[in-house]
Design a protein around this motif. Sequence first.
Motif, PDB file in Angstrom:
ATOM      1  N   LEU A  42       0.824  -1.205   0.000  1.00  0.00           N
ATOM      2  CA  LEU A  42       0.000   0.000   0.000  1.00  0.00           C
ATOM      3  C   LEU A  42       0.860   1.257   0.000  1.00  0.00           C
ATOM      4  O   LEU A  42       0.565   2.230  -0.708  1.00  0.00           O
ATOM      5  N   ALA A  43       1.937   1.253   0.771  1.00  0.00           N
ATOM      6  CA  ALA A  43       2.827   2.408   0.820  1.00  0.00           C
ATOM      7  C   ALA A  43       3.490   2.644  -0.539  1.00  0.00           C
ATOM      8  O   ALA A  43       3.633   3.795  -0.983  1.00  0.00           O
ATOM      9  N   MET A  44       3.886   1.580  -1.214  1.00  0.00           N
ATOM     10  CA  MET A  44       4.434   1.723  -2.567  1.00  0.00           C
ATOM     11  C   MET A  44       3.390   2.296  -3.509  1.00  0.00           C
ATOM     12  O   MET A  44       3.681   3.193  -4.315  1.00  0.00           O
ATOM     13  N   ALA A  84       5.307   6.130  -1.570  1.00  0.00           N
ATOM     14  CA  ALA A  84       6.479   6.098  -0.688  1.00  0.00           C
ATOM     15  C   ALA A  84       7.659   5.472  -1.429  1.00  0.00           C
ATOM     16  O   ALA A  84       7.488   4.759  -2.420  1.00  0.00           O
ATOM     17  N   ASP A  85       8.859   5.747  -0.942  1.00  0.00           N
ATOM     18  CA  ASP A  85      10.079   5.282  -1.600  1.00  0.00           C
ATOM     19  C   ASP A  85      10.126   3.747  -1.600  1.00  0.00           C
ATOM     20  O   ASP A  85      10.272   3.126  -0.541  1.00  0.00           O
ATOM     21  N   ILE A 142      10.072   8.459   5.952  1.00  0.00           N
ATOM     22  CA  ILE A 142      11.491   8.664   6.211  1.00  0.00           C
ATOM     23  C   ILE A 142      12.189   9.020   4.907  1.00  0.00           C
ATOM     24  O   ILE A 142      12.035   8.330   3.897  1.00  0.00           O
ATOM     25  N   ARG A 143      12.931  10.112   4.937  1.00  0.00           N
ATOM     26  CA  ARG A 143      13.729  10.504   3.778  1.00  0.00           C
ATOM     27  C   ARG A 143      15.144   9.969   3.973  1.00  0.00           C
ATOM     28  O   ARG A 143      15.797  10.280   4.969  1.00  0.00           O
ATOM     29  N   VAL A 144      15.596   9.190   3.024  1.00  0.00           N
ATOM     30  CA  VAL A 144      16.885   8.525   3.141  1.00  0.00           C
ATOM     31  C   VAL A 144      17.801   8.986   2.014  1.00  0.00           C
ATOM     32  O   VAL A 144      17.426   8.958   0.840  1.00  0.00           O
ATOM     33  N   LYS A 145      19.018   9.388   2.377  1.00  0.00           N
ATOM     34  CA  LYS A 145      19.980   9.841   1.386  1.00  0.00           C
ATOM     35  C   LYS A 145      20.453   8.671   0.520  1.00  0.00           C
ATOM     36  O   LYS A 145      20.495   7.523   0.978  1.00  0.00           O
ATOM     37  N   PRO A 146      20.811   8.951  -0.737  1.00  0.00           N
ATOM     38  CA  PRO A 146      21.253   7.875  -1.647  1.00  0.00           C
ATOM     39  C   PRO A 146      22.396   7.033  -1.082  1.00  0.00           C
ATOM     40  O   PRO A 146      22.400   5.809  -1.244  1.00  0.00           O
ATOM     41  N   GLU A 147      23.367   7.676  -0.401  1.00  0.00           N
ATOM     42  CA  GLU A 147      24.488   6.902   0.121  1.00  0.00           C
ATOM     43  C   GLU A 147      24.052   5.952   1.238  1.00  0.00           C
ATOM     44  O   GLU A 147      24.584   4.844   1.376  1.00  0.00           O
TER      45      GLU A 147
END
Length: 251
Positions: A120-122, A126-127, A208-213
């Motif tokens: 559902l989040a996808m 959401a990421d 949650i925002r997550v950086k690429p690294e």
Amino acid sequence: MLHRLDGIVLRTTDYGESNKVVTILTPEEGKTALMARGAKKPKSPFASACQPLIHAVFVYYQGRGMGSLNQADIVTSFRKLRTDLLLTAYATYTLELIDRLTEDRTPSRPLYDLAYFVLLAMEEGADPEVLVRLAETKMLAFTGSAPLLHACRECGSAEGPFRFSMQHGGVLCPDHQYDAERLMPVGPKTIKLLRLFQQMPPDRIGEIRVKPETKKEMKLLLETYYDTYVGVRLKARRFLEQMEAMENPED
């Protein structure tokens, strides 16, 4: 005896010229296989519901052997997941992971809730990469091989900063980080995020925002951990890797 269950289709298998065996994940009965007679026929009432990434209410007759599907009513079609190839890859990988690490007829409401939450989040934007890492982290608990992330594997100290040791299957405190070359190249933020995924119910984690690294570090750690301690080989993993490479050709 007739049963009525809410379920998510994990996979389908052709059976004979016109039938399908549909494997669904349900909160009450766990992973269950049903015979959907005639489901391969275009005009079958089961045709649309008996597809992976479908959430439906299934009514079936359970005798001594495999249940026989009587009725299937779609609740959530997850249309976006089934029409966007990259999302299809992430969602398919998640369901195969759950399928491969789950025993038949083993009820688990948390497992069902995890599958539904991730899909559902996808679907809602959401990421998907972060959601896959969440699912991978949660599923390790079901295998009984979850890494130790909240305290040092050697002495039990909760004082960081921690580094992850694949050899030890968990984190090590500064006093026990003897062989730096054998520690995973992941930072404290990655370990902290994975610990959050491990400990919190999915619906309480929030956006949650997550950086690429950090995403790269999570992927490296979890893929290596699965290869080392779980050993499953997922067909959907290759498909996902191909789609990710097309999406990010510079990586």
